[in-house]
Design a protein around this motif. Structure first.
Motif, PDB file in Angstrom:
ATOM      1  N   THR A   1      56.864  28.405  42.772  1.00  0.00           N
ATOM      2  CA  THR A   1      56.823  29.859  42.640  1.00  0.00           C
ATOM      3  C   THR A   1      56.130  30.259  41.346  1.00  0.00           C
ATOM      4  O   THR A   1      56.438  29.735  40.292  1.00  0.00           O
ATOM      5  CB  THR A   1      58.246  30.438  42.655  1.00  0.00           C
ATOM      6  OG1 THR A   1      58.893  30.050  43.854  1.00  0.00           O
ATOM      7  CG2 THR A   1      58.200  31.958  42.568  1.00  0.00           C
ATOM      8  N   LYS A   2      55.183  31.207  41.472  1.00  0.00           N
ATOM      9  CA  LYS A   2      54.486  31.716  40.292  1.00  0.00           C
ATOM     10  C   LYS A   2      55.283  32.844  39.663  1.00  0.00           C
ATOM     11  O   LYS A   2      55.754  33.741  40.344  1.00  0.00           O
ATOM     12  CB  LYS A   2      53.099  32.236  40.674  1.00  0.00           C
ATOM     13  CG  LYS A   2      52.116  31.158  41.082  1.00  0.00           C
ATOM     14  CD  LYS A   2      50.766  31.790  41.395  1.00  0.00           C
ATOM     15  CE  LYS A   2      49.736  30.734  41.772  1.00  0.00           C
ATOM     16  NZ  LYS A   2      48.442  31.354  42.123  1.00  0.00           N
ATOM     17  N   LEU A   3      55.418  32.802  38.349  1.00  0.00           N
ATOM     18  CA  LEU A   3      56.068  33.884  37.635  1.00  0.00           C
ATOM     19  C   LEU A   3      55.096  35.057  37.491  1.00  0.00           C
ATOM     20  O   LEU A   3      53.883  34.869  37.461  1.00  0.00           O
ATOM     21  CB  LEU A   3      56.529  33.417  36.254  1.00  0.00           C
ATOM     22  CG  LEU A   3      57.695  32.429  36.234  1.00  0.00           C
ATOM     23  CD1 LEU A   3      57.966  31.978  34.805  1.00  0.00           C
ATOM     24  CD2 LEU A   3      58.943  33.066  36.823  1.00  0.00           C
ATOM     25  N   PRO A   4      55.619  36.274  37.416  1.00  0.00           N
ATOM     26  CA  PRO A   4      54.739  37.433  37.246  1.00  0.00           C
ATOM     27  C   PRO A   4      54.019  37.394  35.904  1.00  0.00           C
ATOM     28  O   PRO A   4      54.508  36.812  34.932  1.00  0.00           O
ATOM     29  CB  PRO A   4      55.708  38.623  37.313  1.00  0.00           C
ATOM     30  CG  PRO A   4      57.032  38.052  36.945  1.00  0.00           C
ATOM     31  CD  PRO A   4      57.030  36.654  37.492  1.00  0.00           C
ATOM     32  N   THR A   5      52.862  38.014  35.855  1.00  0.00           N
ATOM     33  CA  THR A   5      52.099  38.093  34.611  1.00  0.00           C
ATOM     34  C   THR A   5      52.804  39.029  33.634  1.00  0.00           C
ATOM     35  O   THR A   5      53.627  39.862  34.036  1.00  0.00           O
ATOM     36  CB  THR A   5      50.685  38.636  34.882  1.00  0.00           C
ATOM     37  OG1 THR A   5      50.802  39.990  35.356  1.00  0.00           O
ATOM     38  CG2 THR A   5      49.963  37.795  35.918  1.00  0.00           C
ATOM     39  N   PRO A   6      52.476  38.948  32.336  1.00  0.00           N
ATOM     40  CA  PRO A   6      53.066  39.894  31.377  1.00  0.00           C
ATOM     41  C   PRO A   6      52.777  41.347  31.732  1.00  0.00           C
ATOM     42  O   PRO A   6      53.621  42.218  31.545  1.00  0.00           O
ATOM     43  CB  PRO A   6      52.396  39.497  30.053  1.00  0.00           C
ATOM     44  CG  PRO A   6      52.064  38.053  30.227  1.00  0.00           C
ATOM     45  CD  PRO A   6      51.686  37.900  31.672  1.00  0.00           C
ATOM     46  N   GLN A   7      51.580  41.615  32.266  1.00  0.00           N
ATOM     47  CA  GLN A   7      51.232  42.980  32.648  1.00  0.00           C
ATOM     48  C   GLN A   7      52.116  43.463  33.801  1.00  0.00           C
ATOM     49  O   GLN A   7      52.589  44.612  33.801  1.00  0.00           O
ATOM     50  CB  GLN A   7      49.755  43.063  33.063  1.00  0.00           C
ATOM     51  CG  GLN A   7      48.757  42.848  31.945  1.00  0.00           C
ATOM     52  CD  GLN A   7      48.557  41.364  31.607  1.00  0.00           C
ATOM     53  OE1 GLN A   7      49.091  40.485  32.301  1.00  0.00           O
ATOM     54  NE2 GLN A   7      47.792  41.105  30.560  1.00  0.00           N
TER      55      GLN A   7
END
Length: 276
Positions: free
Chosen positions: A50-56
């Motif tokens: 699973t990819k974590l969300p970007t800081p943006q």
């Protein structure tokens, strides 16, 4: 504006990292629980990762959550203020704050001309204390419509209301008595407000009694006119550098002050400074 020192920047970064660690589990859970338009997982030798969300994306989600919390705490939904109108108003407030156009009162006045004149469609919100200071009637321009405002104009002598963001200025004594100057900051939509003498003032035709007799409020020449028993207190409260947003049913309206990225940055910095 004076640039922050190296030490100040380091402190801000440290606060940002601390804040990120606090909100990351919550934001990550939101993203993992919500279907996205694009794939969120990539296949590896070990299986699905699973990819974590970007800081943006995290900042956008955090800002959205903060707006929902503020909307809930203010309890304005029960008073008829829709979330989409509230979201636009707050976004513009933070953009104007970023431009240095507002004072430090943290007050936001919202007028929703998509509602009929028989409803209390003006709110003065204290964003710091999360309280509704005023919720009252307000009139629209004579040529904007009868009970519903459907037409808007920036032209002189149009006798219509003008949508968009305003910054309140000083009060003066005019033909309507105490009145508050309004500086329209949306080019092409309300930037002729000062020339048109579009101001806040009291009017006898803004009352429950007028509604009972006529089925609607009276109408102004384009000013957001207020009840006689409240206009003075409202002028005292919101004058000299607070944000006013006039919303209406006009799909052509757009504003540079509805930039969500700017609003998110300002909101995040405000939170960091509050937690320092």
């Amino acid at each position: 504006m004076e640039k922050p020192s190296v030490t100040q920047r380091k402190r801000l970064k440290i606060r940002a990292r601390r804040l990120t660690r606090r909100v990351l589990p919550f934001i990550a859970s939101l993203f993992m629980a919500t279907p996205l338009a694009s794939p969120v997982a990539s296949t590896t030798a070990a299986g699905m990762e699973t990819k974590l969300p970007t800081p943006q994306a995290m900042q956008a989600a955090f800002f959205e959550q903060r707006l929902h919390d503020l909307y809930r705490d203010l309890q304005v939904e029960q008073q008829g203020l829709r979330y989409d109108v509230f979201e636009k108003a707050v976004t513009g407030y933070f953009n104007l704050k970023n431009d240095g156009k507002l004072n430090d009162k943290q007050l936001l006045t919202v007028v929703d001309f998509s509602l009929p004149s028989t409803e209390k469609r003006l709110w003065v919100l204290d964003l710091a204390s999360k309280k509704v200071v005023f919720n009252t009637l307000v009139a629209h321009g004579h040529n904007s419509g009868e009970n519903m405002a459907t037409n808007f104009s920036n032209e002189n002598e149009s006798n219509m209301s003008s949508l968009g963001f305003y910054v309140t200025e000083a009060e003066y004594i005019g033909k309507h008595g105490r009145s508050l100057k309004l500086n329209g900051v949306d080019e092409g939509y309300n930037d002729n407000a000062m020339m048109r003498s579009v101001v806040m003032h009291g009017a006898d035709y803004v009352s429950e009694e007028f509604i009972r007799q006529n089925g609607r409020l009276g109408r102004s020449l384009g000013c957001p006119a207020l009840p006689m028993d409240q206009y003075a207190q409202i002028i005292d409260t919101v004058g000299n550098g607070t944000c006013l947003f006039l919303n209406g049913n006009d799909t052509t309206y757009s504003s540079k002050y509805l930039n969500p990225d700017v609003a998110q940055d300002v909101a995040m910095n405000t939170l960091l400074n509050t937690n320092s």
